[in-house]
Design a protein around this motif. Structure first.
Motif, PDB file in Angstrom:
ATOM      1  N   SER A  69      17.037 -71.615  19.259  1.00 50.05           N
ATOM      2  CA  SER A  69      16.944 -70.406  18.357  1.00 50.05           C
ATOM      3  C   SER A  69      15.729 -69.967  18.399  1.00 50.05           C
ATOM      4  CB  SER A  69      16.171 -70.880  17.068  1.00 50.05           C
ATOM      5  OG  SER A  69      14.825 -71.412  17.568  1.00 50.05           O
ATOM      6  N   LEU A  70      15.773 -69.268  18.936  1.00 50.38           N
ATOM      7  CA  LEU A  70      15.539 -67.158  19.324  1.00 50.38           C
ATOM      8  C   LEU A  70      14.719 -66.833  18.657  1.00 50.38           C
ATOM      9  CD1 LEU A  70      17.123 -65.928  22.404  1.00 50.38           C
ATOM     10  CD2 LEU A  70      14.480 -66.897  22.449  1.00 50.38           C
ATOM     11  N   ILE A  71      13.596 -66.763  17.924  1.00 54.99           N
ATOM     12  CA  ILE A  71      12.262 -65.828  17.241  1.00 54.99           C
ATOM     13  C   ILE A  71      11.832 -64.987  17.423  1.00 54.99           C
ATOM     14  CG2 ILE A  71      10.975 -66.853  14.965  1.00 54.99           C
ATOM     15  CD1 ILE A  71      11.399 -69.549  15.730  1.00 54.99           C
ATOM     16  N   LEU A  72      12.004 -63.769  16.796  1.00 59.48           N
ATOM     17  CA  LEU A  72      11.371 -62.822  17.267  1.00 59.48           C
ATOM     18  C   LEU A  72      10.726 -61.743  17.111  1.00 59.48           C
ATOM     19  CD1 LEU A  72      13.723 -61.550  20.092  1.00 59.48           C
ATOM     20  CD2 LEU A  72      12.418 -62.425  20.742  1.00 59.48           C
ATOM     21  N   GLY A  73      10.163 -61.267  16.914  1.00 59.35           N
ATOM     22  CA  GLY A  73      10.002 -59.600  15.793  1.00 59.35           C
ATOM     23  C   GLY A  73      11.097 -59.349  15.593  1.00 59.35           C
ATOM     24  N   LEU A  74      10.967 -59.069  14.307  1.00 57.19           N
ATOM     25  CA  LEU A  74      12.041 -58.152  13.843  1.00 57.19           C
ATOM     26  C   LEU A  74      12.364 -57.045  13.948  1.00 57.19           C
ATOM     27  CD1 LEU A  74      11.126 -58.655   9.475  1.00 57.19           C
ATOM     28  CD2 LEU A  74      12.266 -59.932  11.131  1.00 57.19           C
ATOM     29  N   THR A  75      11.497 -56.278  14.794  1.00 56.05           N
ATOM     30  CA  THR A  75      11.508 -54.203  15.571  1.00 56.05           C
ATOM     31  C   THR A  75      12.257 -54.997  16.338  1.00 56.05           C
ATOM     32  OG1 THR A  75       9.727 -54.952  16.411  1.00 56.05           O
ATOM     33  CG2 THR A  75       9.711 -54.174  14.816  1.00 56.05           C
ATOM     34  N   LEU A  76      13.006 -56.303  17.042  1.00 48.54           N
ATOM     35  CA  LEU A  76      13.666 -56.152  17.494  1.00 48.54           C
ATOM     36  C   LEU A  76      15.361 -56.722  17.870  1.00 48.54           C
ATOM     37  CD1 LEU A  76      11.777 -58.442  20.238  1.00 48.54           C
ATOM     38  CD2 LEU A  76      12.294 -56.608  20.657  1.00 48.54           C
ATOM     39  N   GLY A  77      14.816 -56.778  15.948  1.00 52.33           N
ATOM     40  CA  GLY A  77      16.581 -56.978  15.501  1.00 52.33           C
ATOM     41  C   GLY A  77      17.500 -58.145  15.742  1.00 52.33           C
ATOM     42  N   LEU A  78      17.034 -59.201  16.336  1.00 52.40           N
ATOM     43  CA  LEU A  78      17.751 -60.572  17.499  1.00 52.40           C
ATOM     44  C   LEU A  78      17.796 -61.868  16.522  1.00 52.40           C
ATOM     45  CD1 LEU A  78      19.239 -61.657  19.377  1.00 52.40           C
ATOM     46  CD2 LEU A  78      16.937 -62.745  20.655  1.00 52.40           C
ATOM     47  N   ALA A  79      19.097 -61.716  15.818  1.00 46.61           N
ATOM     48  CA  ALA A  79      19.496 -62.685  14.788  1.00 46.61           C
ATOM     49  C   ALA A  79      18.933 -64.487  15.385  1.00 46.61           C
ATOM     50  CB  ALA A  79      21.154 -63.084  14.738  1.00 46.61           C
ATOM     51  N   ASP A  89       5.312 -64.890  25.728  1.00 51.57           N
ATOM     52  CA  ASP A  89       5.288 -63.305  25.302  1.00 51.57           C
ATOM     53  C   ASP A  89       5.952 -62.928  26.914  1.00 51.57           C
ATOM     54  OD1 ASP A  89       3.459 -60.696  25.673  1.00 51.57           O
ATOM     55  OD2 ASP A  89       3.102 -61.580  23.998  1.00 51.57           O
ATOM     56  N   ARG A  90       7.159 -61.400  26.831  1.00 59.35           N
ATOM     57  CA  ARG A  90       7.569 -61.293  27.228  1.00 59.35           C
ATOM     58  C   ARG A  90       6.872 -60.131  27.987  1.00 59.35           C
ATOM     59  NH1 ARG A  90      11.433 -57.798  24.593  1.00 59.35           N
ATOM     60  NH2 ARG A  90      10.082 -57.883  22.801  1.00 59.35           N
ATOM     61  N   LYS A 106       4.974 -62.383  30.221  1.00 55.00           N
ATOM     62  CA  LYS A 106       5.595 -63.315  31.225  1.00 55.00           C
ATOM     63  C   LYS A 106       4.734 -64.509  31.241  1.00 55.00           C
ATOM     64  CE  LYS A 106       7.518 -59.479  33.640  1.00 55.00           C
ATOM     65  NZ  LYS A 106       9.369 -59.475  33.205  1.00 55.00           N
ATOM     66  N   SER A 107       4.811 -65.063  29.859  1.00 53.11           N
ATOM     67  CA  SER A 107       3.929 -66.275  29.822  1.00 53.11           C
ATOM     68  C   SER A 107       3.912 -66.863  28.780  1.00 53.11           C
ATOM     69  CB  SER A 107       1.878 -65.808  30.406  1.00 53.11           C
ATOM     70  OG  SER A 107       1.197 -67.338  30.231  1.00 53.11           O
ATOM     71  N   CYS A 108       3.925 -68.421  28.906  1.00 57.24           N
ATOM     72  CA  CYS A 108       3.828 -69.230  27.404  1.00 57.24           C
ATOM     73  C   CYS A 108       2.376 -68.949  26.972  1.00 57.24           C
ATOM     74  CB  CYS A 108       3.610 -70.980  28.204  1.00 57.24           C
ATOM     75  SG  CYS A 108       3.563 -71.726  26.819  1.00 57.24           S
ATOM     76  N   ARG A 109       2.403 -68.770  25.928  1.00 55.88           N
ATOM     77  CA  ARG A 109       1.430 -68.267  25.278  1.00 55.88           C
ATOM     78  C   ARG A 109       0.713 -70.010  24.610  1.00 55.88           C
ATOM     79  NH1 ARG A 109       2.347 -65.040  22.074  1.00 55.88           N
ATOM     80  NH2 ARG A 109       0.987 -63.004  23.274  1.00 55.88           N
ATOM     81  N   TRP A 110       2.155 -71.040  24.143  1.00 54.53           N
ATOM     82  CA  TRP A 110       2.031 -72.118  23.463  1.00 54.53           C
ATOM     83  C   TRP A 110       2.882 -73.564  23.589  1.00 54.53           C
ATOM     84  CZ3 TRP A 110       4.698 -72.908  19.488  1.00 54.53           C
ATOM     85  CH2 TRP A 110       4.534 -72.108  18.726  1.00 54.53           C
ATOM     86  N   TRP A 168      13.844 -62.754  31.668  1.00 59.65           N
ATOM     87  CA  TRP A 168      12.020 -62.433  31.244  1.00 59.65           C
ATOM     88  C   TRP A 168      11.747 -63.556  31.762  1.00 59.65           C
ATOM     89  CZ3 TRP A 168      12.156 -63.706  24.788  1.00 59.65           C
ATOM     90  CH2 TRP A 168      12.642 -62.711  24.228  1.00 59.65           C
ATOM     91  N   LEU A 169      12.474 -64.570  32.906  1.00 67.95           N
ATOM     92  CA  LEU A 169      11.682 -65.078  33.426  1.00 67.95           C
ATOM     93  C   LEU A 169      12.983 -64.959  35.161  1.00 67.95           C
ATOM     94  CD1 LEU A 169       8.809 -66.340  34.514  1.00 67.95           C
ATOM     95  CD2 LEU A 169       9.487 -68.202  33.591  1.00 67.95           C
ATOM     96  N   ALA A 170      13.024 -64.353  35.348  1.00 66.11           N
ATOM     97  CA  ALA A 170      13.742 -64.575  36.772  1.00 66.11           C
ATOM     98  C   ALA A 170      14.128 -65.550  37.991  1.00 66.11           C
ATOM     99  CB  ALA A 170      14.186 -62.831  37.353  1.00 66.11           C
ATOM    100  N   ASN A 171      12.929 -65.715  38.404  1.00 66.50           N
ATOM    101  CA  ASN A 171      11.968 -66.466  39.333  1.00 66.50           C
ATOM    102  C   ASN A 171      11.143 -67.325  38.964  1.00 66.50           C
ATOM    103  OD1 ASN A 171      14.784 -65.351  41.764  1.00 66.50           O
ATOM    104  ND2 ASN A 171      12.940 -63.540  41.429  1.00 66.50           N
ATOM    105  N   ASP A 172      10.973 -68.383  40.089  1.00 68.36           N
ATOM    106  CA  ASP A 172       9.950 -69.667  39.603  1.00 68.36           C
ATOM    107  C   ASP A 172       8.433 -68.913  40.434  1.00 68.36           C
ATOM    108  OD1 ASP A 172       8.145 -71.345  39.848  1.00 68.36           O
ATOM    109  OD2 ASP A 172       9.410 -72.983  40.916  1.00 68.36           O
TER     110      ASP A 172
END
Length: 316
Positions: free
Chosen positions: A5-15, A89-90, A93-97, A134-138
Motif C-alpha cells: 500500500s502507498l499512503i499519500l497526502g490527499l492532494t496527490l490523489g493516489l488510491a 519523505d519524497r 529523499k529520506s526515511c523518517r521512520w 523517488w530513490l533511483a540509486n544506492d
C-alpha cells in the motif's frame, strides 16, 4: 502473498492498492466509515483514520501519526503477515521512520541474515513497491556511511522474505559505523531481548515481560538544527537517532524512548539515553502511539524517566 500500500497526502490523489487483508490492532475500538466520512473514536481523538486512501493497518499500535503531504507510507507484508512499514519523505529523499512489532508470531529464527545468492545481486535492493524516481540509486555506496537498518535484519529472521525486505534501501538511513555497530546495535539487541525476558508478579507467578513490543525507529530529518551539514548524494544525514518502544503485557502498557546523538559511541550503558515519549515527541515533532486510547496514551507517554528505567530494568 505480500500486501502493498502507498499512503499519500490527499492532494496527490493516489488510491491504495492491495492484495491482502488489513491488520487492525488498535488499542480500543475502530473507525466506522459511512460513505466518504470517518467517525473519530471519542476515546482516541488523534488516531490514524481509515479512509479510501489509508487501509486499516495504519491503526495498528506501532504506527505513528501519519504526516501526509510529501510523505508516503509503504507497508510490507511477508508470507501473509504484516512485516514493517516505512514513512518516506519524497522531498527530503529520506526515511523518517520504520515501524514494526515483535510478538510470538515472528520472534523466532528460521533463517540467517540475507546475503546475495548470485554475483551482481545487490545486498541492498531497491524497494520493489517503491517508485524508482523517488530513490533511483544506492546513495550509501562509497559514502563513508553504513546502511543503517531501521527495522533490523535480526528482528526479522522468522522467514527469508521478512528478512530480505529489511534490506530495502527505503529501510536504511546513513549511520556512522562507529555509531551503527556499537551503541545503536546495543539498543537494538536490548529491545529484541525484552521479548525473551520474564517477570514475576507479587504472588511469584512468572509472566512474559512483553506479549508484544511495538517499535518505531528513525532519524531526525525535519528540523534544520537536527541535520548534519553534509549530505549523502542528496540524502540528509540525521544529527540524532531515536527509538521508541511500547510494551503490552499482563499489566497493560508501558513505553520507553531513546535519544542518541549521531556520533561515535561504543557505550554499552543505555540508561543515559532514556527519555519518555512526550519528550521524544517534542524533539521529533512525531506523534507516537497515536492509536492508543487517549487515557492510556497520556499515561504511558508521560511516565517520569526514572520510573521508566525501573520498569524496563535500566536503573543504574
Amino acid at each position: 502473498m505480500r500486501f502493498y500500500s502507498l499512503i499519500l497526502g490527499l492532494t496527490l490523489g493516489l488510491a491504495v492498492s492491495s492484495c491482502g487483508s488489513d491488520d487492525n490492532e488498535s488499542g480500543n475500538g475502530s473507525n466506522s466509515e459511512q460513505g466518504n466520512t470517518t467517525q473519530v473514536d471519542v476515546n482516541n481523538t488523534n488516531k490514524n483514520l481509515v479512509t479510501e486512501q489509508t487501509p486499516g493497518i495504519v491503526t495498528s499500535l506501532e504506527f505513528p501519526k501519519l504526516r501526509g503531504g510529501s510523505s508516503a507510507v509503504v507497508a510490507h507484508y511477508a508470507n501473509g503477515a504484516f512485516n514493517y512499514a516505512v514513512e518516506w519523505d519524497r522531498d527530503l529523499k529520506s526515511c523518517r521512520w520504520s515501524c514494526y512489532k515483535i510478538d510470538d508470531s515472528n520472534n523466532m529464527q528460521n533463517v540467517s541474515r540475507y546475503y546475495p545468492s548470485s554475483k551482481g545481486q545487490p545486498q541492498y535492493p531497491q524497494d520493489e513497491d517503491f517508485p524508482d524516481s523517488w530513490l533511483a540509486n544506492d546513495p550509501f555506496y562509497s559514502s563513508g556511511y553504513d546502511h543503517g537498518h531501521m527495522c533490523p535484519s535480526q528482528d526479522r529472521v522468522n522467514s527469508f522474505m521478512a528478512n530480505y525486505q529489511t534490506f530495502y534501501l527505503t529501510n536504511m538511513m546513513p549511520q556512522l559505523n562507529n555509531f551503527n555497530a556499537y551503541v545503536w546495535a546495543t539498543m537494538e539487541a536490548w529491545v529484541r531481548n525484552k521479548k525473551k525476558e520474564s517477570i514475576k508478579d507479587s504472588n511469584g507467578n512468572t509472566h512474559p515481560f512483553a506479549d508484544t513490543l511495538y517499535v518505531v525507529k528513525g532519524g531526525t530529518i525535519d528540523k534544520s538544527e537536527q541535520i548534519l551539514p553534509n549530505k549523502v548524494h542528496g540524502m540528509v544525514i540525521p544529527q540524532y537517532y531515536y527509538a521508541v518502544v511500547l510494551c503490552k503485557n499482563y499489566l497493560g502498557y508501558r513505553a520507553i524512548g531513546f535519544w542518541f546523538k549521531h556520533e561515535a559511541n561504543s557505550s554499552k550503558n543505555l540508561s543515559p539515553y532514556v527519555v519518555n515519549v512526550d519528550d521524544l515527541e517534542e524533539k521529533t515533532g512525531i506523534d507516537f502511539f497515536c492509536n492508543l486510547p487517549d487515557d492510556i496514551e497520556n499515561k504511558v507517554e508521560s511516565t517520569p524517566v526514572e520510573n521508566i528505567k525501573r520498569l524496563w530494568g535500566l536503573s543504574n
